[in-house]
Design a protein around this motif. Structure first.
Motif, PDB file in Angstrom:
ATOM      1  N   LYS A  89      -9.572  14.574   5.462  1.00 10.29           N
ATOM      2  CA  LYS A  89     -10.404  13.478   5.953  1.00 10.29           C
ATOM      3  C   LYS A  89      -9.545  12.421   6.632  1.00 10.29           C
ATOM      4  CE  LYS A  89     -11.930   9.959   3.591  1.00 10.29           C
ATOM      5  NZ  LYS A  89     -12.559   9.044   2.675  1.00 10.29           N
ATOM      6  N   PHE A  90      -9.922  12.111   7.878  1.00 14.88           N
ATOM      7  CA  PHE A  90      -9.319  10.981   8.571  1.00 14.88           C
ATOM      8  C   PHE A  90      -9.956   9.712   8.009  1.00 14.88           C
ATOM      9  CE2 PHE A  90      -9.011  14.169  12.124  1.00 14.88           C
ATOM     10  CZ  PHE A  90      -7.631  14.270  12.114  1.00 14.88           C
ATOM     11  N   GLU A  91      -9.186   8.648   7.908  1.00 17.15           N
ATOM     12  CA  GLU A  91      -9.706   7.373   7.405  1.00 17.15           C
ATOM     13  C   GLU A  91     -10.260   6.520   8.537  1.00 17.15           C
ATOM     14  OE1 GLU A  91     -10.171   6.754   4.361  1.00 17.15           O
ATOM     15  OE2 GLU A  91      -8.827   8.113   3.309  1.00 17.15           O
ATOM     16  N   TYR A  92     -10.777   7.181   9.579  1.00 18.86           N
ATOM     17  CA  TYR A  92     -11.365   6.476  10.720  1.00 18.86           C
ATOM     18  C   TYR A  92     -12.442   7.352  11.330  1.00 18.86           C
ATOM     19  CZ  TYR A  92      -7.633   9.297  12.843  1.00 18.86           C
ATOM     20  OH  TYR A  92      -6.776  10.315  13.174  1.00 18.86           O
ATOM     21  N   ASN A  93     -13.136   6.817  12.345  1.00 20.97           N
ATOM     22  CA  ASN A  93     -14.213   7.573  12.990  1.00 20.97           C
ATOM     23  C   ASN A  93     -13.770   8.116  14.350  1.00 20.97           C
ATOM     24  OD1 ASN A  93     -14.318   5.383  14.765  1.00 20.97           O
ATOM     25  ND2 ASN A  93     -16.043   4.429  13.686  1.00 20.97           N
ATOM     26  N   LYS A  94     -14.669   8.854  15.000  1.00 18.75           N
ATOM     27  CA  LYS A  94     -14.358   9.487  16.280  1.00 18.75           C
ATOM     28  C   LYS A  94     -14.051   8.452  17.367  1.00 18.75           C
ATOM     29  CE  LYS A  94     -15.939  12.968  19.586  1.00 18.75           C
ATOM     30  NZ  LYS A  94     -14.707  12.818  20.292  1.00 18.75           N
ATOM     31  N   ALA A  95     -14.777   7.354  17.373  1.00 17.86           N
ATOM     32  CA  ALA A  95     -14.545   6.319  18.387  1.00 17.86           C
ATOM     33  C   ALA A  95     -13.119   5.780  18.302  1.00 17.86           C
ATOM     34  CB  ALA A  95     -15.554   5.184  18.223  1.00 17.86           C
ATOM     35  N   PHE A  96     -12.639   5.578  17.078  1.00 19.20           N
ATOM     36  CA  PHE A  96     -11.270   5.087  16.899  1.00 19.20           C
ATOM     37  C   PHE A  96     -10.262   6.121  17.403  1.00 19.20           C
ATOM     38  CE2 PHE A  96      -7.328   4.716  14.491  1.00 19.20           C
ATOM     39  CZ  PHE A  96      -7.015   3.383  14.683  1.00 19.20           C
ATOM     40  N   LEU A  97     -10.496   7.391  17.097  1.00 20.25           N
ATOM     41  CA  LEU A  97      -9.591   8.442  17.579  1.00 20.25           C
ATOM     42  C   LEU A  97      -9.586   8.490  19.103  1.00 20.25           C
ATOM     43  CD1 LEU A  97      -7.687  10.879  17.142  1.00 20.25           C
ATOM     44  CD2 LEU A  97      -9.743  12.307  17.101  1.00 20.25           C
ATOM     45  N   ASP A  98     -10.774   8.463  19.703  1.00 15.85           N
ATOM     46  CA  ASP A  98     -10.866   8.513  21.165  1.00 15.85           C
ATOM     47  C   ASP A  98     -10.103   7.359  21.812  1.00 15.85           C
ATOM     48  OD1 ASP A  98     -12.368  10.826  21.019  1.00 15.85           O
ATOM     49  OD2 ASP A  98     -14.293   9.804  21.284  1.00 15.85           O
TER      50      ASP A  98
ATOM     51  N   LEU B 219      -1.531  12.186   2.965  1.00 23.04           N
ATOM     52  CA  LEU B 219      -0.431  12.571   3.838  1.00 23.04           C
ATOM     53  C   LEU B 219       0.146  11.377   4.589  1.00 23.04           C
ATOM     54  CD1 LEU B 219      -1.893  15.911   5.191  1.00 23.04           C
ATOM     55  CD2 LEU B 219      -0.258  15.583   3.335  1.00 23.04           C
ATOM     56  N   ASN B 220      -0.713  10.444   4.930  1.00 27.71           N
ATOM     57  CA  ASN B 220      -0.288   9.174   5.519  1.00 27.71           C
ATOM     58  C   ASN B 220      -1.435   8.196   5.348  1.00 27.71           C
ATOM     59  OD1 ASN B 220      -2.093   9.406   7.813  1.00 27.71           O
ATOM     60  ND2 ASN B 220      -0.618  10.833   8.718  1.00 27.71           N
ATOM     61  N   GLN B 221      -1.325   7.009   5.928  1.00 30.87           N
ATOM     62  CA  GLN B 221      -2.364   6.001   5.706  1.00 30.87           C
ATOM     63  C   GLN B 221      -3.715   6.393   6.290  1.00 30.87           C
ATOM     64  OE1 GLN B 221      -0.893   2.426   7.504  1.00 30.87           O
ATOM     65  NE2 GLN B 221      -1.702   2.940   9.522  1.00 30.87           N
ATOM     66  N   ASN B 222      -3.730   7.358   7.218  1.00 31.78           N
ATOM     67  CA  ASN B 222      -4.979   7.735   7.881  1.00 31.78           C
ATOM     68  C   ASN B 222      -5.477   9.144   7.586  1.00 31.78           C
ATOM     69  OD1 ASN B 222      -5.444   5.302   9.320  1.00 31.78           O
ATOM     70  ND2 ASN B 222      -3.791   5.863  10.723  1.00 31.78           N
ATOM     71  N   LEU B 223      -4.769   9.898   6.745  1.00 35.52           N
ATOM     72  CA  LEU B 223      -5.152  11.291   6.507  1.00 35.52           C
ATOM     73  C   LEU B 223      -4.974  11.661   5.040  1.00 35.52           C
ATOM     74  CD1 LEU B 223      -6.064  14.002   7.768  1.00 35.52           C
ATOM     75  CD2 LEU B 223      -3.641  14.498   8.177  1.00 35.52           C
ATOM     76  N   VAL B 224      -6.068  12.194   4.461  1.00 35.91           N
ATOM     77  CA  VAL B 224      -6.053  12.629   3.065  1.00 35.91           C
ATOM     78  C   VAL B 224      -6.527  14.078   3.002  1.00 35.91           C
ATOM     79  CG1 VAL B 224      -7.020  12.259   0.759  1.00 35.91           C
ATOM     80  CG2 VAL B 224      -6.583  10.304   2.254  1.00 35.91           C
ATOM     81  N   MET B 225      -5.719  14.947   2.377  1.00 35.96           N
ATOM     82  CA  MET B 225      -6.169  16.307   2.080  1.00 35.96           C
ATOM     83  C   MET B 225      -7.011  16.182   0.820  1.00 35.96           C
ATOM     84  SD  MET B 225      -4.992  18.180   4.480  1.00 35.96           S
ATOM     85  CE  MET B 225      -5.126  19.857   3.964  1.00 35.96           C
ATOM     86  N   GLN B 226      -8.321  16.426   0.940  1.00 34.87           N
ATOM     87  CA  GLN B 226      -9.231  16.142  -0.160  1.00 34.87           C
ATOM     88  C   GLN B 226      -9.443  17.314  -1.108  1.00 34.87           C
ATOM     89  OE1 GLN B 226     -12.651  14.639   2.147  1.00 34.87           O
ATOM     90  NE2 GLN B 226     -12.313  12.754   0.990  1.00 34.87           N
ATOM     91  N   THR B 227      -9.752  18.482  -0.556  1.00 27.80           N
ATOM     92  CA  THR B 227     -10.081  19.619  -1.409  1.00 27.80           C
ATOM     93  C   THR B 227      -9.450  20.888  -0.868  1.00 27.80           C
ATOM     94  OG1 THR B 227     -12.132  20.103  -0.195  1.00 27.80           O
ATOM     95  CG2 THR B 227     -12.314  18.654  -2.121  1.00 27.80           C
ATOM     96  N   VAL B 228      -9.315  21.842  -1.754  1.00 23.62           N
ATOM     97  CA  VAL B 228      -8.861  23.184  -1.390  1.00 23.62           C
ATOM     98  C   VAL B 228      -9.635  24.169  -2.250  1.00 23.62           C
ATOM     99  CG1 VAL B 228      -6.922  23.136  -3.020  1.00 23.62           C
ATOM    100  CG2 VAL B 228      -6.864  24.719  -1.082  1.00 23.62           C
ATOM    101  N   PHE B 229     -10.030  25.283  -1.644  1.00 25.09           N
ATOM    102  CA  PHE B 229     -10.706  26.342  -2.397  1.00 25.09           C
ATOM    103  C   PHE B 229     -10.459  27.666  -1.688  1.00 25.09           C
ATOM    104  CE2 PHE B 229     -13.765  24.796   0.681  1.00 25.09           C
ATOM    105  CZ  PHE B 229     -14.355  25.945   1.170  1.00 25.09           C
ATOM    106  N   SER B 230     -10.754  28.738  -2.391  1.00 25.35           N
ATOM    107  CA  SER B 230     -10.622  30.058  -1.766  1.00 25.35           C
ATOM    108  C   SER B 230     -11.970  30.749  -1.783  1.00 25.35           C
ATOM    109  CB  SER B 230      -9.582  30.906  -2.494  1.00 25.35           C
ATOM    110  OG  SER B 230     -10.049  31.260  -3.780  1.00 25.35           O
ATOM    111  N   SER B 231     -12.162  31.574  -0.786  1.00 28.40           N
ATOM    112  CA  SER B 231     -13.341  32.427  -0.697  1.00 28.40           C
ATOM    113  C   SER B 231     -12.877  33.723  -0.068  1.00 28.40           C
ATOM    114  CB  SER B 231     -14.414  31.763   0.161  1.00 28.40           C
ATOM    115  OG  SER B 231     -15.530  32.632   0.288  1.00 28.40           O
ATOM    116  N   GLY B 232     -12.888  34.780  -0.862  1.00 34.03           N
ATOM    117  CA  GLY B 232     -12.357  36.045  -0.368  1.00 34.03           C
ATOM    118  C   GLY B 232     -10.884  35.893  -0.072  1.00 34.03           C
ATOM    119  N   ARG B 233     -10.488  36.295   1.118  1.00 33.02           N
ATOM    120  CA  ARG B 233      -9.068  36.216   1.477  1.00 33.02           C
ATOM    121  C   ARG B 233      -8.711  34.938   2.239  1.00 33.02           C
ATOM    122  NH1 ARG B 233      -8.302  41.023   5.875  1.00 33.02           N
ATOM    123  NH2 ARG B 233      -9.413  40.069   7.587  1.00 33.02           N
TER     124      ARG B 233
END
Length: 167
Positions: A96-105, A75-89
């Motif tokens: 996945k963010f391309e960084y860790n929590k410390a960087f976000l904070d 989606l951008n340099q820091n965000l990737v939609m990795q998987t999609v699945f369904s379960s029931g409805r």
């Protein structure tokens, strides 16, 4: 609610086990109790697939299958939609963010934003994407389907989960 359903079913079955005039009736009740214990959500799952006379479980499977063919999506340099699945409805997407929590904070502090504000922005953007931006997913959700986003950091830890259950 599912735990309550199991408890109600088991309570109902216990009442039936109080007295049986024949061993045959007792065995049938034991078999029913075992089936309820091992498959407590079967009838509930069937009912939840068709909340408004449309099988949203089949629709969820089809939407997830169609989307999966395009994954992963950067989606951008820091965000990737990795998987999609369904379960029931429910359709679940893992991002996945391309960084860790410390960087976000640090980034939130530098931008003058709180974690709660960030999550609210993400929630509104996710809902807008599913409800306003896409007719198929909007119809799916209004018919009783659900969409879930799970956002993770690059170490695999979960940042937040966003559930969209109405448009």
């Amino acid at each position: 609610t599912r735990n309550n359903l199991v408890a109600e079913l088991l309570q109902h079955q216990r009442c039936k086990l109080v007295f049986y005039p024949s061993m045959k009736m007792y065995k049938k009740s034991i078999i029913k109790l075992i089936l309820i214990a091992f498959f407590p959500f079967y009838s509930h799952a069937q009912d939840s697939c068709i909340p408004k006379n449309i099988n949203v479980c089949k629709i969820a499977h089809q939407i997830a299958t169609d989307m999966a063919a395009r994954f992963p999506i950067r989606l951008n340099q820091n965000l990737v939609m990795q998987t999609v699945f369904s379960s029931g409805r429910m359709i679940t997407m893992n991002a996945k963010f391309e960084y860790n929590k410390a960087f976000l904070d640090e980034s939130l502090i530098a931008g003058g934003m709180t974690n709660s504000q960030m999550i609210n922005i993400m929630r509104e953007h996710s809902r807008s994407t599913m409800c306003a931006g896409n007719k198929a997913t909007r119809n799916f959700i209004t018919q009783g389907g659900e969409v879930q986003y799970i956002y993770r950091f690059n170490d695999g830890s979960i940042y937040t989960t966003i559930d969209i259950i109405s448009c």
